[in-house]
Design a protein around this motif. Structure first.
Motif, PDB file in Angstrom:
ATOM      1  N   MET A   1       5.514  -7.026  -6.583  1.00 15.41           N
ATOM      2  CA  MET A   1       4.401  -7.633  -5.856  1.00 15.41           C
ATOM      3  C   MET A   1       4.530  -7.360  -4.361  1.00 15.41           C
ATOM      4  SD  MET A   1       4.160 -11.260  -7.807  1.00 15.41           S
ATOM      5  CE  MET A   1       2.685 -11.841  -7.003  1.00 15.41           C
ATOM      6  N   ALA A   2       4.133  -6.143  -4.008  1.00 13.93           N
ATOM      7  CA  ALA A   2       4.241  -5.729  -2.610  1.00 13.93           C
ATOM      8  C   ALA A   2       3.053  -6.252  -1.819  1.00 13.93           C
ATOM      9  CB  ALA A   2       4.307  -4.212  -2.539  1.00 13.93           C
ATOM     10  N   THR A   3       3.186  -6.249  -0.511  1.00 11.02           N
ATOM     11  CA  THR A   3       2.080  -6.702   0.335  1.00 11.02           C
ATOM     12  C   THR A   3       1.530  -5.565   1.187  1.00 11.02           C
ATOM     13  OG1 THR A   3       3.748  -7.380   1.938  1.00 11.02           O
ATOM     14  CG2 THR A   3       2.807  -9.104   0.549  1.00 11.02           C
ATOM     15  N   LEU A   4       2.177  -4.418   1.089  1.00 13.08           N
ATOM     16  CA  LEU A   4       1.800  -3.291   1.944  1.00 13.08           C
ATOM     17  C   LEU A   4       0.371  -2.829   1.643  1.00 13.08           C
ATOM     18  CD1 LEU A   4       3.055  -1.373   4.063  1.00 13.08           C
ATOM     19  CD2 LEU A   4       3.468   0.207   2.185  1.00 13.08           C
ATOM     20  N   LYS A   5      -0.441  -2.709   2.695  1.00 18.48           N
ATOM     21  CA  LYS A   5      -1.821  -2.257   2.505  1.00 18.48           C
ATOM     22  C   LYS A   5      -1.934  -0.784   2.875  1.00 18.48           C
ATOM     23  CE  LYS A   5      -4.194  -6.638   3.272  1.00 18.48           C
ATOM     24  NZ  LYS A   5      -5.034  -7.397   4.214  1.00 18.48           N
ATOM     25  N   VAL A   6      -2.080   0.036   1.852  1.00 17.54           N
ATOM     26  CA  VAL A   6      -2.234   1.487   2.069  1.00 17.54           C
ATOM     27  C   VAL A   6      -3.705   1.829   1.849  1.00 17.54           C
ATOM     28  CG1 VAL A   6      -1.538   3.781   1.280  1.00 17.54           C
ATOM     29  CG2 VAL A   6       0.136   1.927   1.317  1.00 17.54           C
ATOM     30  N   PRO A   7      -4.359   2.506   2.818  1.00 22.32           N
ATOM     31  CA  PRO A   7      -5.782   2.837   2.631  1.00 22.32           C
ATOM     32  C   PRO A   7      -6.013   3.699   1.400  1.00 22.32           C
ATOM     33  CG  PRO A   7      -4.869   3.901   4.602  1.00 22.32           C
ATOM     34  CD  PRO A   7      -3.806   3.004   4.075  1.00 22.32           C
ATOM     35  N   SER A   8      -7.215   3.574   0.812  1.00 23.73           N
ATOM     36  CA  SER A   8      -7.485   4.329  -0.425  1.00 23.73           C
ATOM     37  C   SER A   8      -7.469   5.840  -0.170  1.00 23.73           C
ATOM     38  CB  SER A   8      -8.819   3.896  -1.028  1.00 23.73           C
ATOM     39  OG  SER A   8      -9.805   3.878  -0.017  1.00 23.73           O
ATOM     40  N   SER A   9      -7.925   6.265   0.997  1.00 23.79           N
ATOM     41  CA  SER A   9      -7.773   7.697   1.292  1.00 23.79           C
ATOM     42  C   SER A   9      -6.906   7.832   2.549  1.00 23.79           C
ATOM     43  CB  SER A   9      -9.134   8.373   1.492  1.00 23.79           C
ATOM     44  OG  SER A   9      -9.709   7.948   2.704  1.00 23.79           O
ATOM     45  N   VAL A  10      -5.728   8.391   2.333  1.00 24.41           N
ATOM     46  CA  VAL A  10      -4.733   8.522   3.400  1.00 24.41           C
ATOM     47  C   VAL A  10      -4.841   9.919   4.012  1.00 24.41           C
ATOM     48  CG1 VAL A  10      -2.235   8.557   3.850  1.00 24.41           C
ATOM     49  CG2 VAL A  10      -3.181   6.894   2.267  1.00 24.41           C
ATOM     50  N   PRO A  11      -4.833  10.028   5.332  1.00 23.16           N
ATOM     51  CA  PRO A  11      -4.850  11.367   5.953  1.00 23.16           C
ATOM     52  C   PRO A  11      -3.635  12.178   5.501  1.00 23.16           C
ATOM     53  CG  PRO A  11      -5.135   9.623   7.587  1.00 23.16           C
ATOM     54  CD  PRO A  11      -4.772   8.947   6.314  1.00 23.16           C
ATOM     55  N   SER A  12      -3.706  13.477   5.665  1.00 24.88           N
ATOM     56  CA  SER A  12      -2.564  14.313   5.276  1.00 24.88           C
ATOM     57  C   SER A  12      -1.392  14.030   6.211  1.00 24.88           C
ATOM     58  CB  SER A  12      -2.939  15.786   5.390  1.00 24.88           C
ATOM     59  OG  SER A  12      -3.055  16.136   6.764  1.00 24.88           O
ATOM     60  N   PRO A  13      -0.151  14.312   5.753  1.00 28.27           N
ATOM     61  CA  PRO A  13       1.011  14.099   6.627  1.00 28.27           C
ATOM     62  C   PRO A  13       0.862  14.853   7.955  1.00 28.27           C
ATOM     63  CG  PRO A  13       1.734  14.567   4.389  1.00 28.27           C
ATOM     64  CD  PRO A  13       0.261  14.756   4.407  1.00 28.27           C
ATOM     65  N   ALA A  14       0.250  16.038   7.903  1.00 29.56           N
ATOM     66  CA  ALA A  14       0.066  16.832   9.126  1.00 29.56           C
ATOM     67  C   ALA A  14      -0.834  16.089  10.123  1.00 29.56           C
ATOM     68  CB  ALA A  14      -0.529  18.190   8.778  1.00 29.56           C
ATOM     69  N   GLU A  15      -1.907  15.476   9.594  1.00 28.87           N
ATOM     70  CA  GLU A  15      -2.818  14.703  10.478  1.00 28.87           C
ATOM     71  C   GLU A  15      -2.105  13.486  11.058  1.00 28.87           C
ATOM     72  OE1 GLU A  15      -7.043  14.112   8.917  1.00 28.87           O
ATOM     73  OE2 GLU A  15      -6.058  15.107   7.211  1.00 28.87           O
ATOM     74  N   ASP A  16      -1.333  12.798  10.212  1.00 31.24           N
ATOM     75  CA  ASP A  16      -0.578  11.636  10.690  1.00 31.24           C
ATOM     76  C   ASP A  16       0.403  12.048  11.791  1.00 31.24           C
ATOM     77  OD1 ASP A  16      -1.776   9.623   9.237  1.00 31.24           O
ATOM     78  OD2 ASP A  16      -0.296   9.638   7.602  1.00 31.24           O
TER      79      ASP A  16
END
Length: 316
Positions: A1-16
């Protein structure tokens, strides 16, 4: 039961990586952007970001974060960005240092990680410190503490749900005998706690409660000033109900005269992807205050924002 909110579409690692590089550029660091990216990526995504950053810029993301940030915010971001196994290795290593010696942190890592996570932490320790985790724990602890902690960190417990009830009954009886004799450092007692699966241990402790009318930790309260006994009780709590153990750790960290930021940071970072939701529920039940409110009252600035984002608070 994590609380981390990860967006449904994540940018590529290069963009991050490009955005993080931007956050470091110019006169001031853009802390908001750092939180926006790193506090909303899971362990696998953060690992990719770190690898892509090194491949793209020939630089170490952790070193750049280290030089750009400061104080509690720096610590929470660095701990969070570390690969979980490397983080555990680092936490244990810090805990063995003489000035910060902390048997509790060693026990916590040993008891609340899965068998595979603990194994990976030992591998990471080898790679990073060029010696074994067990070796350092044995060297930096003594007496009963060493007797308990070395087998705890060496464990590779069975992870399944299968339980042997005959064994649970006989080992509950054995534990009761040893505790009645005040033989708290007995080899058999330590063997049961350090080798049995968590499901088997729960069954044994239920038998203990049913047969002898007391929870085992109640019987281990014989001497509240005995540090080893306190650690033994915490070990049992960590193995059987980690959410209650972490709730208490947070409560003590927040309710101190002056916050224990190290404990607060450690618990939030290590549990955000595991059982933070349960810990939050336990905290609310126990303190009649939501954890996010308690953190907001006790911390400030980017440190507060990062912690709130990790425990899944609203729009953080």
């Amino acid at each position: 039961m994590a609380t981390l909110k990860v967006p449904s579409s994540v940018p590529s690692p290069a963009e991050d990586c490009e955005q993080l590089k931007k956050a470091f550029a110019g006169w001031g660091t853009n802390e908001k952007l750092i939180i926006q990216i790193l506090a909303h990526r899971n362990a696998a995504q953060r690992k990719l970001i770190t690898e892509t950053y090194a491949a793209t810029y020939g630089e170490d993301l952790l070193k750049d974060l280290d030089s750009e940030l400061s104080n509690d915010f720096q610590r929470v971001v660095l701990l969070w960005t570390l690969d979980p196994a490397e983080r555990d290795a680092y936490l244990v290593n810090e805990a063995t240092k003489r000035l910060t010696a902390n048997n509790w942190v060693i026990m916590e890592v040993a008891c609340t990680r899965s068998a595979f996570d603990l194994f990976r932490a030992r591998q990471a320790y080898h790679a990073r410190y060029k010696k074994s985790l067990e070796e350092d724990v044995a060297y930096h602890t003594t007496g009963d503490f060493r007797k308990l902690l070395v087998p705890l960190v060496s464990a590779f417990r069975y992870e399944g749900d299968e339980v042997n009830m005959m064994l649970a009954k006989s080992e509950a009886k054995l534990l009761h005998e040893k505790i009645s004799e005040k033989a708290y450092n007995d080899e058999e007692l330590i063997r049961i706690l350090t080798t049995r699966s968590k499901a088997q241990l729960n069954a044994t402790l239920n038998q203990y409660n049913n047969h002898f009318g007391n929870a085992i930790n109640k019987d281990l309260k014989a001497d509240t000033n005995d540090e080893y006994l306190t650690l033994l009780r915490a070990t049992i709590k960590c193995l059987t109900c980690p959410d209650k153990y972490f709730e208490k750790t947070l409560r003590l960290a927040i309710n101190k005269m002056g916050t224990d930021e190290w404990a607060l940071t450690r618990v939030v970072v290590t549990r955000a992807e595991v059982d933070m939701q349960r810990i939050k529920e336990e905290y609310h039940k126990r303190n009649s205050v939501p954890l996010d409110r308690a953190i907001a009252v006790d911390t400030s600035g980017d440190y507060e924002k990062m912690l709130l984002a990790l425990i899944g608070h609203g729009d953080a």
